[in-house]
Enzyme design. Structure first.
Site, mmCIF file in Angstrom:
data_model
loop_
_atom_site.group_PDB
_atom_site.id
_atom_site.type_symbol
_atom_site.label_atom_id
_atom_site.label_comp_id
_atom_site.label_asym_id
_atom_site.label_seq_id
_atom_site.Cartn_x
_atom_site.Cartn_y
_atom_site.Cartn_z
ATOM 1 N NE ARG A 51 6.262 -11.344 2.894
ATOM 2 C CZ ARG A 51 5.268 -11.079 2.262
ATOM 3 N NH1 ARG A 51 4.197 -11.973 1.895
ATOM 4 N NH2 ARG A 51 5.094 -9.670 2.304
ATOM 5 N N GLY A 52 4.689 -10.455 6.140
ATOM 6 C CA GLY A 52 3.581 -9.466 5.815
ATOM 7 C C GLY A 52 3.042 -8.738 7.105
ATOM 8 C CB ALA A 53 2.164 -5.233 8.029
ATOM 9 N NE ARG A 91 10.434 -10.364 9.827
ATOM 10 C CZ ARG A 91 10.172 -10.040 8.611
ATOM 11 N NH1 ARG A 91 8.976 -10.860 8.189
ATOM 12 N NH2 ARG A 91 10.475 -8.991 7.661
ATOM 13 C CD GLN A 190 9.617 -10.097 0.548
ATOM 14 O OE1 GLN A 190 10.244 -9.732 -0.235
ATOM 15 N NE2 GLN A 190 9.891 -10.034 1.817
ATOM 16 C CG ASP A 231 6.302 -3.700 6.902
ATOM 17 O OD1 ASP A 231 6.702 -3.286 6.054
ATOM 18 O OD2 ASP A 231 5.786 -4.771 7.215
ATOM 19 C CG ASN A 241 6.277 -0.958 2.806
ATOM 20 O OD1 ASN A 241 5.586 -1.828 3.180
ATOM 21 N ND2 ASN A 241 6.326 -0.958 1.510
ATOM 22 C CE LYS A 242 10.306 -6.713 2.828
ATOM 23 N NZ LYS A 242 10.940 -7.146 3.856
HETATM 24 O O1 MRU Z 1 9.610 -8.766 5.566
HETATM 25 P P1 MRU Z 1 8.153 -9.010 5.012
HETATM 26 O O2 MRU Z 1 7.935 -9.973 3.593
HETATM 27 O O3 MRU Z 1 7.245 -9.383 6.084
HETATM 28 O O4 MRU Z 1 7.735 -7.585 4.812
HETATM 29 C C1 MRU Z 1 6.627 -6.936 4.936
HETATM 30 C C2 MRU Z 1 5.729 -6.537 4.132
HETATM 31 O O5 MRU Z 1 4.822 -7.664 3.747
HETATM 32 C C3 MRU Z 1 6.023 -5.297 3.127
HETATM 33 O O6 MRU Z 1 6.753 -4.582 3.597
HETATM 34 C C4 MRU Z 1 4.532 -5.068 2.717
HETATM 35 O O7 MRU Z 1 4.780 -4.097 1.984
HETATM 36 C C5 MRU Z 1 3.871 -3.992 3.908
HETATM 37 S S1 MRU Z 1 2.615 -5.051 4.571
HETATM 38 C C6 MRU Z 1 1.644 -5.882 3.868
#
Ligand code: MRU
Length: 344
Positions: A51-53, A91, A190, A231, A241-242
């Site tokens: 996970r993570g962008a 996603r 996270q 994201d 973003n999250k």
């Molecule tokens: O849902 P996730 O854990 O895949 O979330 C994405 C992210 O990692 C975050 O939103 C983050 O702040 C942005 S990207 C590194």
């Protein structure tokens, strides 16, 4: 990034397999998950094993390459087009997923080998981008800073280095002292699980805070800056973003705390004019209603944390309007949200 004595990236390819650090097990267990087929990689992305962008982007690129290698010669183009749709459905908010899938798909139209090479080069570029974001972002961090961050945008969220944590790691290597407040980031935790684990590994002083504590700490002048990842960024500078990022940005704006977004240029969706056009992923209500983790003996449990019978709403991301963002830190430099077009 080093874990123990070994260097790891978050995701990598090993022949036909895609290997990834299993982020659903961290911080309790460090395990590698191996996806043998593109559909298994899709499932791993959906379930947030990876996970993570940036890491999602790299995994999606590798999944597309796997699909090209799996596709039968007779129906090659049809099979890889179908696979592209499957990967993109995992996603929907993550711009890097679409960015990587498209590029590897185009390369794959020439040959499976070209797809494999493209996926690898995109993952390598991601490492380099994180490093540069770290270098630029470090210039904004003063020695002795107290920094709040949301979600996990560290090396686990990229192939290496990360986005929001990259400047912090760089500043640490330059000898700067910092204290990091890591938002726990419900519902998946996270911040509490992954950011805290990374910061501990890096020996950076930090504390996990409840998601609703940030504004109060800002009101008490305990936070000098906020750094988050992204994201998807719309062309007008609005940032997805999250979930929970928007509240931090509004509070930071109110209290005059600089609010920085970090992301590679590949996260900017120039075809999306305004943040309101960004599709926000809705995830299962289970994530809000239940939590998972080990007990004191290490036995894994899933427990209810809410009133049985009640439902939940679970948007995974929110959109922060550009007006609340002090600057966006990219691998090409630091820009104001209104200047994004210069990076095109
Ligand atoms: O849902 P996730 O854990 O895949 O979330 C994405 C992210 O990692 C975050 O939103 C983050 O702040 C942005 S990207 C590194």
């Amino acid at each position: 990034m080093k874990v123990g004595n070994n260097y790891y990236t978050t995701v990598w390819a090993d022949g036909q397999k895609v290997c990834m650090i299993d982020q659903t097990k961290l911080p309790y267990h460090f395990e590698i998950f191996e996806a043998e087929s593109y559909l298994q990689t899709c499932k791993a992305i959906k379930n947030m094993v990876v996970r993570g962008a940036g890491a999602i982007g790299a995994a999606a690129g590798y999944a597309m390459a796997q699909a090209c290698r799996e596709a039968p010669k007779a129906r090659y183009e049809q099979a890889i087009t179908r696979a592209r749709k499957d990967i993109e459905a995992t996603r929907p908010t993550a711009q890097n997923l679409f960015f990587a899938t498209k590029r590897v798909y185009e390369a794959g139209k020439q040959s499976p080998q070209k797809a494999v090479e493209k996926a690898r080069s995109l993952a390598e570029e991601n490492i380099d981008e994180g490093k540069k974001i770290g270098e630029y972002g470090n210039t904004l961090i003063k020695d002795g800073s107290n920094i709040e961050t949301h979600c996990n945008a560290g090396w686990l969220a990229f192939v290496d280095h990360g986005s929001a944590l990259a400047p912090i790691y760089r500043a640490k290597r330059e000898g700067k002292k910092m204290f990091i407040y890591a938002d726990e980031t419900r519902p998946r935790g996270q911040g509490a699980r992954l950011t805290a684990w990374e910061l501990k590994n890096e020996d950076i002083p930090h504390a996990i805070i409840a998601d609703n504590a940030g504004a109060w700490l800002m009101a008490q002048n305990k936070i000098d800056m906020v750094i988050v990842g992204a994201d998807r960024i719309a062309a007008n500078g609005d940032v997805a973003n999250k979930i929970g990022t928007l509240e931090k940005a509004i509070a930071a704006y109110h209290y005059g705390v600089p609010f920085y977004v970090t992301a590679p240029v590949s996260t900017i969706d120039f075809a999306c004019d305004h943040g309101r056009e960004i599709v926000i992923e809705e995830r299962a209500e289970e994530e809000v209603l239940f939590q998972e983790g080990p007990d004191a003996q290490g036995k894994w449990h899933k427990i209810s944390v809410s009133s049985p019978g009640s439902g939940a709403v679970n948007p995974a991301f929110d959109v922060t309007p550009a007006q609340y963002i002090s600057a966006i830190i990219t691998e090409k430099g630091i820009v104001e949200p209104s200047q994004l077009q210069n990076l095109k």
